[in-house]
Design an enzyme around this catalytic site. Structure first.
Site, PDB file in Angstrom:
ATOM      1  N   GLY A 202       0.753  -1.233  -0.028  1.00  0.00           N
ATOM      2  CA  GLY A 202       0.016   0.047   0.020  1.00  0.00           C
ATOM      3  C   GLY A 202       0.924   1.118  -0.098  1.00  0.00           C
ATOM      4  N   GLY A 203       0.290   2.144   0.561  1.00  0.00           N
ATOM      5  CA  GLY A 203       1.009   3.576   0.633  1.00  0.00           C
ATOM      6  C   GLY A 203       2.140   3.516   1.370  1.00  0.00           C
ATOM      7  N   GLY A 437      26.601  11.719 -28.664  1.00  0.00           N
ATOM      8  CA  GLY A 437      25.821  12.432 -27.476  1.00  0.00           C
ATOM      9  C   GLY A 437      26.345  11.900 -26.143  1.00  0.00           C
ATOM     10  N   ALA A 438      26.443  10.424 -26.290  1.00  0.00           N
ATOM     11  CA  ALA A 438      26.869   9.892 -25.078  1.00  0.00           C
ATOM     12  C   ALA A 438      28.466  10.130 -24.431  1.00  0.00           C
ATOM     13  CB  ALA A 438      27.018   8.235 -25.129  1.00  0.00           C
TER      14      ALA A 438
END
Ligand code: HXC
Length: 541
Positions: A202-203, A437-438
């Site tokens: 759950g939370g 870009g790497a």
């Protein structure tokens, strides 16, 4: 002074003969009262230590789990634990709860040391209402979190809980939110480590999720927002707890957790080892410990590590093993996004964060998962003043619709952003490929890399020679194309073009890598660099 103390001790001795009759009588009365008080204290302590009782302790053991206190005994230095709030009780008046009051209310909290360094801890006690979180239980956790923040010491949470204390309703939810708020305030101020040693559903999952690192125990811990029953009702999927949110799932698929350990003991001992790498807070220096490993140790084997063919792989772990003190590399998320390695090591006894492309997995390409994994790690290091060593062998970003449609642009930007904003010392070593870009992303000079080294085998280019020639000499084929490939390789498949522009500070012989890094880190100890003032940045999430 010594005489006075001796005399007072003597006065404390039972039946001090010189006292007057009445004084002696009073003294003996006080002593009897104190004995009774101490006996009462011991009784209360024993009751608190028993938690939910022997039957439930046995049940916990039968599941292969240790109790909350046994866990703290292993996690902390012997005799160092100082407990707080042992007698705290829940305040629930519904569902017959006033008849079931267990001192401590399902969580053991306090402070202790790990190898002599202060930490604050909470350990949920599954034997008390399944470790479920009540308002008071949450208050206890919040108290130690507040103290940890004030003094600057890590927070370690041992989670084993059925979630919100169902009998308390919204009071319990409020308690969770109080903890969440503190997790956020503590983030980047003190290291936060979560060990998941039982249910976490759950939370409740969101407190660990906001901590820096999560270690899970295999087969006995799980984390999910909604459990298998709800999943079945809503989506008709049939899935076990383990498949849905066990340690293997979270350390391979989701990356929610960093490590999966075999059992409680291994998890706790690993946490001790791990804490040794971390500074106590963002106000403290990184830890330093004596190292027998010579700072200028040369490693001739590194000179022959890179294979002759650019398409052949090698294990980047070997580089790390040979460069770091005693070859010790504490790897984070080893089973997730193996194309990038992240973890801690030491140089000259001082912690460094290591990020390295791994040519053995997907040729070391950057993709969504590896970018996210490394970005979070880089941000942790930067927040806690841990220098970053980056080893680069990256052929670029992974092409394909799966990557593009799942947002490689946004996720790749995370790593770029993280490196660019980091102000800690950054040393980069390009071992082989640094394409496209790497190249920019991986702690390049342009992103304020402090010392950017390359091995002579480095190839720093927009892309590999074959791909480049196929684009710029599309019409060519056969020998003409091969000739152009050789020409492109000759021009760019080396570190010297980048070095001629000052993008590489020095081309180094591989065997001297450790020595170069050690010298670099010494130089950079006094580094001062600040980003422009802002409330906070807006990293692409
Ligand atoms: C009160 C709880 C409890 C809870 C367990 N217990 N969960 N008491 N509140 N949430 C008690 C049980 O009554 C039992 O008491 C003891 O703990 C052990 O539980 P068992 O069921 O016997 O243990 P086990 O078979 O190991 O199962 C563990 C479990 C199961 C899977 C955690 O107890 C369970 O499903 N509990 C409910 C989980 C849940 O729905 N929690 C709320 C989630 S919602 P006795 O006296 O018999 O020993 C939530 C929202 C948080 O947490 C939101 C935050 C924002």
């Amino acid at each position: 002074m010594h005489n006075l103390i001796a005399r007072l001790n003597w006065l404390d001795a039972p039946g001090a003969a010189w006292l007057s009759g009445e004084a002696n009588f009073r003294k003996q009365g006080a002593s009897r009262k104190m004995s009774a008080n101490i006996a009462e204290l011991e009784k209360r302590r024993a009751a608190a230590r028993l938690g939910g009782g022997q039957r439930r302790i046995d049940a916990q053991h039968a599941k292969g789990k240790l109790t909350a206190r046994e866990r703290l005994d292993i996690l902390l230095d012997e005799g160092s634990f100082e407990e707080l709030d042992m007698y705290v009780e829940h305040n629930c008046v519904d569902f017959g709860m006033p008849e079931t009051i267990i001192p401590g209310d399902g969580v053991v909290t306090g402070s202790g040391t790990i190898n002599g360094r202060l930490v604050f801890v909470f350990s949920q006690d599954f034997t008390v209402f399944g470790g479920a979180l009540s308002e008071r239980h949450a208050q206890k956790i919040c108290k130690i979190m507040d103290m940890a923040l004030k003094v600057g010491a890590p927070i370690i949470g041992l989670n084993d809980s059925g979630g919100a204390r169902i009998q308390e309703g919204v009071a319990s939810l409020g308690g969770y939110a109080e903890v969440f708020q503190r997790n956020v305030l503590a983030s980047g101020v003190v290291p936060q480590l979560s060990l998941i040693m039982g249910p976490c559903a759950g939370g409740a999952v969101y407190s660990p999720a906001m901590t820096d690192f999560i270690f899970m125990v295999k087969d006995s811990s799980y984390m999910f927002v909604t459990g298998p029953e709800v999943v079945k009702t809503v989506t008709n999927e049939v899935v076990t707890q383990e498949e849905l949110g066990g340690a293997i799932t979270h350390t391979t698929k989701t990356s929610v957790a960093d490590l999966a350990l075999e059992n409680d003991i291994e998890a706790l001992l690993t946490a001790r080892e791990f804490l040794d790498f971390l500074p106590l807070s963002n106000r403290h220096d990184i830890p330093e410990r004596p190292s027998a490993d010579a700072w200028d140790r040369l490693e001739p084997s590194l000179d022959t590590l890179i294979p002759a063919s650019a398409n052949q792989s090698y294990d980047m772990h070997e580089v790390l093993g040979k460069v770091l003190d005693e070859g010790d590399f504490f790897e984070i998320q080893p089973k997730h996004a193996g194309n990038i390695l992240c973890g801690f090591g030491r140089i000259e006894g001082r912690t460094v964060g290591v990020v390295a492309n791994q040519p053995m997995v997907l040729a070391g390409v950057l993709d969504i998962n590896s970018a996210k994994k490394a970005a979070r790690f880089v941000r942790f290091c930067d927040a806690f003043n841990v220098p970053i060593l980056t080893f680069v062998d990256v052929p670029g970003f992974l092409p394909g619709t799966a990557q593009e449609h799942n947002g490689i642009i946004k996720h790749g930007a995370k790593l770029l952003f993280a490196y660019a904003e980091a102000t800690v010392p950054k040393i980069t070593v390009i071992t082989r490929k640094a394409y496209g870009g790497a190249y920019d992303v991986m702690a390049s000079k342009h992103l304020r890399g402090d010392l950017n080294y390359a091995w002579p085998t480095a190839e720093i280019a927009v892309m590999g020679a074959k791909g480049a020639v196929e684009i710029i000499f599309r019409g060519l084929s056969g020998e003409a194309q091969a000739e152009k490939v050789r020409e492109y390789e000759g021009r760019f498949a080396n570190p010297f073009v980048a070095a001629s522009k000052g993008f590489i500070d020095e081309v180094i012989v591989p065997h001297s890598t450790r020595r170069r890094i050690a010298l670099g880190l010494r130089k950079l100890r006094g580094k001062v660099l600040e980003n422009p003032w802002k409330k906070h940045d807006n990293i692409p999430l």
